[in-house]
Design a protein around this motif. Structure first.
Motif, short mmCIF file in Angstrom:
data_model
loop_
_atom_site.label_atom_id
_atom_site.label_comp_id
_atom_site.label_asym_id
_atom_site.label_seq_id
_atom_site.Cartn_x
_atom_site.Cartn_y
_atom_site.Cartn_z
N GLN A 289 -39.93 -26.17 -33.70
CA GLN A 289 -39.63 -26.65 -32.35
C GLN A 289 -38.87 -27.97 -32.41
OE1 GLN A 289 -39.92 -25.32 -29.45
NE2 GLN A 289 -41.77 -24.10 -29.20
N SER B 1 -36.56 -28.12 -26.93
CA SER B 1 -37.06 -26.75 -26.77
C SER B 1 -38.52 -26.74 -26.34
CB SER B 1 -36.88 -25.97 -28.07
OG SER B 1 -37.70 -26.50 -29.11
N GLU C 186 -39.98 -25.35 -22.64
CA GLU C 186 -41.03 -24.33 -22.52
C GLU C 186 -42.19 -24.82 -21.66
OE1 GLU C 186 -42.38 -22.38 -26.00
OE2 GLU C 186 -40.39 -22.27 -26.91
#
Length: 270
Positions: free
Chosen positions: A104, A108, A112
């Motif tokens: 990650q 990102s 999310e």
């Protein structure tokens, strides 16, 4: 730029015109011209060699342009200040979630989590608490914002804003242009605001329309070489839909049609 050959292997008129347009632009950028030569963007030279206008014309006619050269960065077409800020932001977003993390990035992970907040209708306080828990569970130096406000501030730099426009609660009008200064709907007479105040900035409207401007979203599609290639689909393939309308548009607006990067928007009504 890339619709070079017809079915019978002849150069298309569009490609010949595009090459001429490119050369006229490239040689007009004096800072990139050296001894009456510029970098050749053909498939073989790939901007590594300098040639004069006639030599580049022959190279492009016989070899075509190098792949994905949609922004002529070696010939004077530089990104705007807004585009440069976006690229800097994307580079910052590639920072690992913590030192050594391979799965990650900071951007990102936060994307999310914001998506999760939206899907579950999570409160701001709950989101802040979740970030605190994550930060305590991760290694020292984890790149996690402190709260929801900082997370929104980080994502906001992507530069895809929306515009708030007040609307009548009964959907009669939107308070825009000639209706912008009204305090009630001219049709149903319903008030625009829930409360009355001398300062409009503190007055809460009954209904708000959120408008997503299309221009910055189209610009983003051209900032990525992958999505920019798909934006040129009409110059790289034969398409059966609205052929006569498309051809008529090309004839009516030849200057616009000669560059496949120009975007056409059609009005669809039900």
């Amino acid at each position: 730029m890339y619709n070079r050959r017809t079915i019978d292997r002849r150069l298309t008129d569009e490609f010949v015109a595009g090459v001429q347009q490119f050369l006229d632009y490239a040689f007009s950028q004096t800072i990139h011209v050296s001894k009456n030569t510029v970098r050749c963007p053909c498939l073989k030279c790939k901007n590594m060699r300098f040639h004069n206008k006639d030599e580049i014309t022959v190279h492009l006619w016989s070899r075509g342009f190098m792949p994905n050269y949609h922004v002529w960065t070696s010939h004077g077409e530089e990104p705007s200040e807004e585009a440069r800020k976006l690229y800097d932001y994307i580079n910052d977003g590639r920072i690992s979630l913590w030192p050594g993390c391979q799965r990650q990035t900071k951007m990102s992970a936060m994307s999310e989590l914001l998506n999760l907040k939206s899907e579950t209708n999570m409160s701001d306080a709950c989101f802040d608490r979740m970030l605190t828990i994550f930060r305590n569970c991760m290694p020292e130096g984890a790149n996690i914002p402190k709260n929801f406000y900082d997370t929104k501030k980080m994502i906001k730099q992507m530069g895809l804003p929306y515009v708030k426009i007040h609307a009548c609660i009964n959907d009669c009008i939107i308070y825009y242009k000639e209706y912008n200064d009204l305090n009630s709907c001219p049709l149903c007479k319903h008030p625009r605001y829930k409360n009355c105040s001398e300062r409009r900035s503190t007055m809460e409207p009954f209904k708000v329309l959120r408008y997503l401007p299309i221009t910055p979203r189209l610009q983003r599609l051209y900032m990525s070489s992958n999505s920019a290639e798909h934006m040129l689909w009409h110059s790289n393939m034969v398409h059966p839909a609205d052929v006569e309308a498309w051809k008529n548009f090309n004839i009516t607006h030849p200057d616009f049609a000669c560059d496949p990067r120009n975007i056409r928007l059609g009005l669809c009504t039900d």
